[in-house]
Design an enzyme around this catalytic site. Structure first.
Site, PDB file in Angstrom:
ATOM      1  N   GLY A   1      18.372  37.463  43.847  1.00 37.62           N
ATOM      2  CA  GLY A   1      19.790  37.680  44.115  1.00 37.62           C
ATOM      3  C   GLY A   1      20.043  38.599  45.285  1.00 37.62           C
ATOM      4  O   GLY A   1      21.194  38.977  45.541  1.00 37.62           O
TER       5      GLY A   1
ATOM      6  N   GLU B   1      22.122  43.219  39.081  1.00 35.53           N
ATOM      7  CA  GLU B   1      21.410  42.171  38.325  1.00 35.53           C
ATOM      8  C   GLU B   1      20.742  42.707  37.074  1.00 35.53           C
ATOM      9  O   GLU B   1      20.776  42.091  36.017  1.00 35.53           O
ATOM     10  CB  GLU B   1      20.318  41.551  39.202  1.00 35.53           C
ATOM     11  CG  GLU B   1      20.798  40.728  40.337  1.00 35.53           C
ATOM     12  CD  GLU B   1      19.636  40.181  41.134  1.00 35.53           C
ATOM     13  OE1 GLU B   1      19.827  39.139  41.767  1.00 35.53           O
ATOM     14  OE2 GLU B   1      18.537  40.777  41.123  1.00 35.53           O
TER      15      GLU B   1
END
EC number: 2.8.3.-
Length: 505
Positions: free
Chosen positions: A386, A292
């Site tokens: 995430g 990410e």
């Protein structure tokens, strides 16, 4: 006027942030750029907050629903929350003022997986996206947007919004151009496989094309990202990093990993950053990341020649490293790729690449279930982000954490987690400063001894006592698969609420 606005049509839309804020109305769904304090709009949030305050002083209602990539900054989430301007927020946040508003009930919050949040906007789950406010490095002659230090959900918000406001930020280096890789997933039901088989592949464009007729305002800024420094790496973090490296060495010895075949994902924070620093002196070479965020530790690995590719959706850098990135963005663009978060976090790609994933937690229980979001089950911290995108789909999903918190008042290992974000089926490895527990291939009762060994010594006797009690109950009731004593399973949490510590007084 800045020469970063090269499109003649959009040069005619330049105005102040206060003027642009007039396009944002009470009740609007507003999608903004920004991910972990990078690439968020700098001027519009304050202008909207001031508009909300003025409306409230007149006795009028003014609140918006705010959609982002992930967390932003005090001058974005913070000022809007302080002005009571956020009715609904998704998908991830970390601002203390906003967190307080969520927990006191002022703001509704939905903690969606980051890989799904853009899709939900496309599908219209939240209604019409009224306004997209996106930061850019520059606007090209053709009216394309060059993303700044994050991509996040920008594409989905720009494609689906009725109105677009662009902040062109001259603080962001123009040399970031070329780092982004913008790829749109076909809309359902016509989706095709995402053509990524290696983290370094580029599959899209370096810009975001937009509908110029939807642009109602362009605002010029020259303001930095929120770049919080990482804490100095302490002995505890070094111990955790050392145990993580021991685990990786075990994977090499077992033939499941090679020293030049490590593809990583790492969550945000001081301890994950320390783990990456530990890799500098390891035997691992040609490290690749499909993750990410780009943190300081990854930049160090790139500079040392240890990491050859880092694919992410955003930066999350300290002020020193952000300055370095701004000065040398063209150099780093050879190694770093910034993608939309629907791509960076996509389960299909994560599963295909065989990632070794590392994330943080609030607590884990003796069977390996993990809570990443809610303290004592109800008090929201930041969100799942995430982490579940990678945990469910990674080859090896590990969680790293200090064994206790709040000066020893909270144990990271508990009898039963008070909220579940990652189930025992998805959690493969847990690491504290006391070692690592490899939970793969183990039934629930076989995990318990390993999990208790990770706990702080002050809490191990309490955990052992609980498990003995749970076993006795289970034997009597013939419920031996996952033994629990429901009457005391949350006693650690109850004691913390009553006395301020999970320890027995």
């Amino acid at each position: 006027m800045s020469d970063r606005i090269a499109n003649a049509k959009l040069r005619g839309k330049v105005m102040t942030a206060e003027e642009a804020a007039e396009f944002v109305n009470n009740g609007d769904n507003v999608g903004i750029s920004g991910f972990t304090g990078a690439g968020y709009p700098k001027a519009l949030p304050t202008a909207i907050a001031n508009k909300a305050k003025a409306a409230h002083e007149r006795g009028e209602e003014y609140m918006i629903s705010l959609f982002t990539g992930a967390s932003t900054a005090p001058d974005c989430d913070g000022v809007l929350a302080e002005a009571d301007a956020i009715r609904f927020r998704t998908p991830y946040q970390s601002d203390p003022i906003l967190r307080s508003k969520i927990n006191d009930g002022t703001t509704y919050y939905m903690d969606y997986h980051l890989s799904e949040s853009g899709l939900y906007v496309e599908q219209g789950f939240f209604g019409q996206m009224n306004v997209a406010i996106v930061e850019a490095v520059r606007i090209t002659e053709d009216g394309h947007l060059v993303p700044s230090s994050s991509v996040g959900n920008n594409v989905e918000y720009l494609d689906n919004a009725e109105k677009i406001i662009i902040e062109v930020n001259s603080w962001q280096s123009e040399e970031l151009e070329g780092m982004a890789d913008i790829y749109r997933i076909n809309k359902l039901p016509n989706r095709q496989p995402i053509p990524i088989t290696d983290p370094g592949q580029r599959i899209g464009t370096t810009y975001i094309d937009i509908d110029l007729d939807k642009v109602v305002a362009v605002v010029e800024t020259d303001l930095p990202d929120r770049n919080a420094p990482f804490k100095p790496i302490d002995d505890q973090s070094k111990q955790i990093a050392g145990h993580f490296l021991d685990f990786l060495e075990g994977e090499v010895a077992a033939g499941r990993l090679t020293y030049d075949g490590y593809i990583m994902q790492s969550g945000v924070g001081n301890v994950p950053n320390a783990v990456m620093s530990g890799l500098l002196d390891s035997k691992f070479e040609n490290i690749k990341a499909y993750t990410e965020v780009i943190q300081d530790g990854m930049v160090d690995l790139i500079d040392a020649g240890k990491m050859t590719v880092a694919s992410a959706t955003s930066f999350s850098l300290s002020p020193e490293y952000a300055e370095r990135m701004n000065k040398e963005a063209s150099k780093y663009a050879k190694t770093i790729i910034l993608r939309p978060q629907q791509i960076s976090n996509h389960p299909e790609v994560v599963r295909r690449l065989g990632l070794i994933c590392t994330n943080g937690l609030i607590e884990a229980d003796i069977y390996g279930n993990v809570n990443s979001t809610n303290v004592t089950g109800s008090r929201m911290m930041n969100g799942v982000g995430g982490s579940a995108d990678f945990t469910r789909n990674g080859l090896i999903s590990s969680f790293i954490t200090p064994s206790d918190a709040k000066g020893g008042a909270i144990s990271a290992i508990v009898p039963m987690v008070s909220h579940v974000d990652h189930t025992e089926q998805d959690v493969k490895v847990i690491i504290t400063e006391y070692g690592y527990a490899d939970l793969r291939g183990l039934a629930p009762r076989q995990k318990v001894k390993k999990m208790i060994a990770l706990a702080h010594p002050d809490y191990r006797p309490l955990l052992e006592e609980y498990y003995e009690r749970a076993l006795a109950k289970a034997e009597a009731n013939k419920t031996m698969q996952t033994p629990h004593d429901l009457a005391t399973a949350l006693s650690f949490h109850q004691r913390f609420q009553d006395t301020g510590t999970m320890k027995l007084s």
